[in-house]
Scaffold this active site. Sequence first.
Site, PDB file in Angstrom:
ATOM      1  CG  HIS A 121      10.715  23.114  29.424  1.00  0.00           C
ATOM      2  ND1 HIS A 121      10.340  24.001  30.410  1.00  0.00           N
ATOM      3  CD2 HIS A 121      11.791  23.385  28.918  1.00  0.00           C
ATOM      4  CE1 HIS A 121      11.436  25.060  30.298  1.00  0.00           C
ATOM      5  NE2 HIS A 121      12.211  24.494  29.585  1.00  0.00           N
ATOM      6  CG  ASP A 198       6.003  23.671  25.073  1.00  0.00           C
ATOM      7  OD1 ASP A 198       6.297  24.426  24.232  1.00  0.00           O
ATOM      8  OD2 ASP A 198       6.718  23.180  26.193  1.00  0.00           O
ATOM      9  CD  GLN A 201      13.103  23.971  21.749  1.00  0.00           C
ATOM     10  OE1 GLN A 201      13.381  24.470  20.940  1.00  0.00           O
ATOM     11  NE2 GLN A 201      13.404  24.216  22.816  1.00  0.00           N
ATOM     12  CE  LYS A 224      12.614  27.857  23.935  1.00  0.00           C
ATOM     13  NZ  LYS A 224      13.699  27.965  24.670  1.00  0.00           N
ATOM     14  CB  CYS A 364      13.916  22.870  31.608  1.00  0.00           C
ATOM     15  SG  CYS A 364      14.791  24.599  32.248  1.00  0.00           S
TER      16      CYS A 364
END
Length: 409
Positions: A121, A198, A201, A224, A364
Site C-alpha cells: 500500500h 503492515d 488487512q 478496519k 492506493c
Amino acid sequence: MNIQDIRRQFPILHQEVNGKPLVYLDSSATSQKPIQVIETVEKYYKEINSNVHRGVHTLGTRATDAYEGTREKVRKFINAKSTQEVIFTRGTTTSLNTVAASYAAANVTAGDEIVITYMEHHSNIIPWQQVAKRTGAQLKYIPLQEDGTISLDDVRATVTSNTKVVSVMQVSNVLGVINPVKEIAQIAHDNGAVMVVDAAQSAPHMKIDVQDLDCDFLAFSGHKMCAPTGIGVLYGKKHLLEKMEPIEFGGEMIDFVHLYESTWKELPWKFEGGTPIIAGAVGLGAAIDFLNEIGLDNIAEHEHKLAAYALEKMSSIPGMTIYGPLDPAKRAGLVTFNISDVHPHDVATVLDAEGIAVRAGHHCAQPLMKWLKASATARASFYLYNTEDDIDKLVEGLVKTKEYFSDVF
Ligand code: 7TS
C-alpha cells in the site's frame, strides 16, 4: 453467535440503498461498527469524557482507566510482552510513518538498503522512499510470482547484509494474498535487519501473535476492525522503542521541560504527544471485546469460506479477470477483479444502483496496478457480517453489469 445474530449487531446493514437492501462489500476500506462499539463511544461522551493523565478529578481518572484499559486489551490481542510496546496512533499510515521517521531515520545511512514488495500500500512505500531520499539508502523491491505471491527464495535474494529494514504487508488489500511474514522476519533478522509488518488487512481478520511472528514493528488501524476512525496501533519491541526519538513533541509526552532542553516520558507515552484519541481508543477496546467474543479463528474461517465461494462463483462469469492466487488456501477474504471491456468505476456504479457497495480504483497500490498491467480494478471485500447471499447478489449484479454494457456497445 450465528451469522444472523452477528448481522443484528450492525445497525447500518439494515437499510436500503437506492431502493435495494444494502450489500456492503467494502470492509477492506473500512469496516462497519457493531452497536456495542457505537454505544461504548456514546456512553464515553455522555458519562466519562475528560482528558487523560492530567486531572486528579474522578472523570479524569475514569477516562485514563478507559484509555489505558484499551492498551492492555490491545497488548493481549496481539500478544505483546508489555503495554509499553503498544503505542496509540491515528492508524496504519501514522504508525508506519513513525517507524520510518524515528527508527529508520536514525538507523539507515547511505549505502544501506530498505526492502519492501511490489504489492505494498502507498503508506508502506512512500515513507521508505522519503527515508531513502534523505539518507541516500537504496529502496529495493521483492518481486512477485506470477500469481502475486512472494517466494522466500526471492526474499533471500533481495535481502542482504546491507539491508536495515524489511517492511511487508501481512495481507494484500488488492491480491488478498497472505504473506509469510514470520519466515520473512527470520530472513530479515539473519541479515541484521528489522522487520516491519503492515497488519492493516490482517489484524481485523486473523489471530496475530507478535512474539510468534518475531516482528520488530507492527502497524494496524482500528477502523478496519469494527472500531471508530482515527485510532490505530504501532507495536514495537521495547528495546527498539526505548532507543527511538519521538516524532511529535508537546504536551503529554514530556517528563520535564527546561528552557533549552526537555526529557521524555517513559514508553509508550513518549510517542503520544498531545491529547490522545481517547474516545477512539475506548471504542477500539469495545471492538476488541466484540471480536474476541466471536473469535478471530471463527472470523478467519468464515471469511475464508466466503472467499472460496466468491472465487468459484465469480470465475464462472465470462470475461472475468481475478487478480491474485486462485487457490483459496493462499487468500484472505477479498476478491479484486475486472470485467472485460467495462471500466471498474462503471462496474461499481452499476452495482451501487443495486445497493451493492464495492470499491473501484487503484486501491492506493499504484506500483502493484502497474505490475498487474491494470490502471484500475474493482474489489469486493468481506468481513464477519457478510453471507453467501451477499456474494450471490454480487454475482447477479456483475452479470447484469455485463449485459448492460454489452447492450450499450
Ligand atoms: N496498509 C494497508 C495494507 C491498507 O490496506 C491500508 C488501507 C493502509 C495501510 C492504510 O490504512 P489507514 O487506516 O492508515 O488509511 N487500505 C485501504 C483500502 O484498501 N481501501 O481503502 C483503504
